[in-house]
Design a protein around this motif. Structure first.
Motif, PDB file in Angstrom:
ATOM      1  N   GLU A 132     -23.699 -45.267  28.188  1.00 15.92           N
ATOM      2  CA  GLU A 132     -24.440 -45.072  29.434  1.00 15.92           C
ATOM      3  C   GLU A 132     -23.812 -43.984  30.299  1.00 15.92           C
ATOM      4  O   GLU A 132     -24.510 -43.115  30.829  1.00 15.92           O
ATOM      5  CB  GLU A 132     -24.509 -46.389  30.216  1.00 15.92           C
ATOM      6  N   LYS A 168     -30.998 -53.045  22.960  1.00 15.25           N
ATOM      7  CA  LYS A 168     -31.726 -51.784  23.123  1.00 15.25           C
ATOM      8  C   LYS A 168     -31.089 -50.976  24.244  1.00 15.25           C
ATOM      9  O   LYS A 168     -30.808 -51.498  25.312  1.00 15.25           O
ATOM     10  CB  LYS A 168     -33.192 -52.068  23.438  1.00 15.25           C
ATOM     11  N   LYS A 169     -30.859 -49.696  23.984  1.00 11.15           N
ATOM     12  CA  LYS A 169     -30.201 -48.843  24.964  1.00 11.15           C
ATOM     13  C   LYS A 169     -31.177 -48.377  26.046  1.00 11.15           C
ATOM     14  O   LYS A 169     -32.355 -48.142  25.777  1.00 11.15           O
ATOM     15  CB  LYS A 169     -29.566 -47.639  24.272  1.00 11.15           C
ATOM     16  N   THR A 170     -30.664 -48.255  27.252  1.00 16.87           N
ATOM     17  CA  THR A 170     -31.444 -47.749  28.378  1.00 16.87           C
ATOM     18  C   THR A 170     -30.609 -46.730  29.137  1.00 16.87           C
ATOM     19  O   THR A 170     -29.402 -46.619  28.935  1.00 16.87           O
ATOM     20  CB  THR A 170     -31.844 -48.888  29.344  1.00 16.87           C
ATOM     21  N   CYS A 171     -31.272 -45.992  30.011  1.00 17.13           N
ATOM     22  CA  CYS A 171     -30.597 -44.956  30.785  1.00 17.13           C
ATOM     23  C   CYS A 171     -30.689 -45.290  32.266  1.00 17.13           C
ATOM     24  O   CYS A 171     -31.784 -45.465  32.804  1.00 17.13           O
ATOM     25  CB  CYS A 171     -31.240 -43.600  30.503  1.00 17.13           C
ATOM     26  N   ASN A 172     -29.544 -45.415  32.923  1.00 16.52           N
ATOM     27  CA  ASN A 172     -29.515 -45.763  34.353  1.00 16.52           C
ATOM     28  C   ASN A 172     -30.169 -44.685  35.211  1.00 16.52           C
ATOM     29  O   ASN A 172     -30.970 -44.972  36.100  1.00 16.52           O
ATOM     30  CB  ASN A 172     -28.068 -45.961  34.821  1.00 16.52           C
ATOM     31  N   PRO A 175     -34.646 -44.108  33.735  1.00 17.14           N
ATOM     32  CA  PRO A 175     -35.060 -45.296  32.973  1.00 17.14           C
ATOM     33  C   PRO A 175     -36.145 -45.054  31.924  1.00 17.14           C
ATOM     34  O   PRO A 175     -36.197 -45.763  30.922  1.00 17.14           O
ATOM     35  CB  PRO A 175     -35.568 -46.246  34.070  1.00 17.14           C
ATOM     36  N   SER A 176     -37.002 -44.057  32.151  1.00 17.06           N
ATOM     37  CA  SER A 176     -38.085 -43.806  31.194  1.00 17.06           C
ATOM     38  C   SER A 176     -37.689 -42.843  30.075  1.00 17.06           C
ATOM     39  O   SER A 176     -38.521 -42.453  29.269  1.00 17.06           O
ATOM     40  CB  SER A 176     -39.324 -43.267  31.924  1.00 17.06           C
TER      41      SER A 176
END
Length: 208
Positions: A132, A168-172, A175-176
């Motif tokens: 992240e 599952k990876k997400t981006c701070n 987010p999209s």
């Protein structure tokens, strides 16, 4: 979207800061592959362009940037969009993969690499616990002035990775942001790349 398959052309090597152009080939879609060192950027670029035969078990850091040229066949709405923006009757999309060094010592040369890019793929280590912060760092530095709609992320799992990928990876920061879990297997890598191509070409203001 349309399915596209790789077609081998050629690779060229340039040193960062010595080359400035939207693309080497006219009407080519320029995609920059960036990210930290040793995360698999060159393996991905080689596999997509069918240059996998040059991959060895030894690590050789990219010096500057490698430009791999390739063609992809398009169909359907994606083909119509490409022919419209490129003012071309061809059903083959020329693509340049700019496989750039992850060394921070060359950061002053990044503007030359980003210049005229249609899309950016950030590659991160799939098993890194810092993914992240690494992703946010590259978005803040390399991609700070880029259209977020043209940015994607490949979470790459190396062949020798022993850790399991959890969740599952997400981006701070964004987010999209599309994050694709990939490995050195074309049955996994190619669909992710197809999605990236679709995303880029569908941008209303894309010009090639």
């Amino acid at each position: 979207g349309a399915e596209v398959g790789p077609s081998l052309n050629q690779t060229k090597n340039y040193f960062l800061g010595l080359y400035l152009a939207p693309s080497v080939v006219k009407n080519a879609l320029k995609i920059v592959i960036c990210g930290p060192s040793k995360v698999g950027k060159t393996v991905i670029a080689n596999a997509l362009s069918e240059f996998s035969h040059v991959v060895t078990s030894d690590y050789h850091p990219t010096k500057g940037v490698r430009i791999l040229e390739m063609n992809k066949e398009l169909a359907g709405e994606l083909l119509k969009k490409y022919q419209s923006v490129a003012k071309s009757s061809s059903n083959a999309l020329n693509i340049e993969l700019w496989d750039m060094s992850g060394s921070r010592s060359l950061q002053s040369c990044w503007p030359a690499i980003k210049y005229g890019a249609h899309g950016i793929i950030i590659v991160i280590d799939a098993v890194s616990v810092r993914y992240e912060s690494v992703l946010d760092e590259w978005l803040s530095t390399f991609c700070s002035d880029c259209d977020k709609k043209r940015i994607s992320c490949f979470s790459y799992r190396k062949d020798d990775a022993k850790k399991e990928v959890k969740g599952k990876k997400t981006c701070n920061q964004y987010p999209s942001l599309p994050i694709y879990e990939v490995k050195n297997d074309m049955s996994v890598l190619l669909p992710a790349f197809n999605a990236v191509i679709n995303q880029i070409v569908q941008c209303k203001d894309v010009e090639v």
